[in-house]
Design an enzyme around this catalytic site. Sequence first.
Site, mmCIF file in Angstrom:
data_model
loop_
_atom_site.group_PDB
_atom_site.id
_atom_site.type_symbol
_atom_site.label_atom_id
_atom_site.label_comp_id
_atom_site.label_asym_id
_atom_site.label_seq_id
_atom_site.Cartn_x
_atom_site.Cartn_y
_atom_site.Cartn_z
ATOM 1 N N LEU A 83 13.258 -58.527 26.902
ATOM 2 C CA LEU A 83 13.150 -57.589 25.746
ATOM 3 C C LEU A 83 12.408 -58.015 24.984
ATOM 4 C CD1 LEU A 83 15.990 -55.602 27.480
ATOM 5 C CD2 LEU A 83 13.727 -55.026 27.486
ATOM 6 N N PRO A 84 11.789 -56.455 23.666
ATOM 7 C CA PRO A 84 10.679 -57.509 22.750
ATOM 8 C C PRO A 84 12.436 -57.442 21.227
ATOM 9 C CG PRO A 84 11.232 -54.938 22.934
ATOM 10 C CD PRO A 84 11.363 -55.638 24.326
ATOM 11 N N THR A 92 15.008 -63.016 23.994
ATOM 12 C CA THR A 92 15.093 -64.991 22.440
ATOM 13 C C THR A 92 15.528 -63.591 21.435
ATOM 14 O OG1 THR A 92 12.811 -65.814 22.443
ATOM 15 C CG2 THR A 92 13.867 -65.934 20.292
ATOM 16 N N LYS A 94 16.108 -72.206 22.291
ATOM 17 C CA LYS A 94 14.520 -71.610 21.822
ATOM 18 C C LYS A 94 14.128 -71.319 20.213
ATOM 19 C CE LYS A 94 11.485 -69.271 22.684
ATOM 20 N NZ LYS A 94 10.802 -67.735 23.267
ATOM 21 N N LYS A 146 3.036 -90.740 0.269
ATOM 22 C CA LYS A 146 1.628 -91.384 0.233
ATOM 23 C C LYS A 146 0.122 -90.462 0.856
ATOM 24 C CE LYS A 146 -0.951 -94.788 1.763
ATOM 25 N NZ LYS A 146 -1.568 -94.348 2.826
#
Length: 252
Positions: free
Chosen positions: A24-25, A52, A127, A198
């Site tokens: 799911l979002p 996530t 994740k 550098k």
Amino acid sequence: QQGLAACSDAVAVGQGAQIVFTCLPSQNVVRATVNTLIASMAPGGVIVDCSTISPQLAGELAADAAKHDIGFLDAPLSGAGAGAQAATLSIMVGGEAAVFERVRPLLEHMGKHIFHLGAAGSGQTAKLCQNLILVSTLSGVMESVALGRAVGIEPQRLLEVMDTCLAPTRVMEVLVKPKFDGRVPFDHSTDGLTMICKDITLVRELAERVGVHLPVGSRIQSLYQQAVEKGHGRKDLLAWYELIEQGVFEAD
């Protein structure tokens, strides 16, 4: 067409399945959906969340599920759409080992690389670490494309060159993994950080000369400069994580 039964809402899903996968979002949507499933599933069921989300939220959901005798695994994915279609995803799993073993055969239909990493939230931590590497690498690639174009090198040609070099595709295999699995020792006598400082300073100077602002590159250069100025210039390049653990860098 392949025999699946459609459900009108999460309650019906929970009532009709012993094991439920979610992907799911957002955190709010995950929390609401998982809470609905916990309330509607029979004891002994399992929820596997492939979204996530934060490790903290994963732990909270696992604890809530356990109160109802429902197993919970956080199992975020990596591999994008192509990996999903080919069933070659990497799947990072947190939760109880017994629940993981019960669900493993289903995960093996989804992914090629499946890792059980520990308690609830462990999968999400992995994740987020993956996303940090992904975003850092992509930012570096895109800034390199912009810098190359500013001096007349087209992106396609530049990326052809990058495919044959250490950066970005082979750095894990050639540099990072041999150090951390013990094949190649850390060497604190080679001026590793001084040399890379550098190099990245030369990048910043070129960008300034041709009028290209590199927000990520400039920040990285300032961090390396800070490390060298604080006396860490002789450290192995890959000892950077030690400096982070020691609190060498000032917080933003």
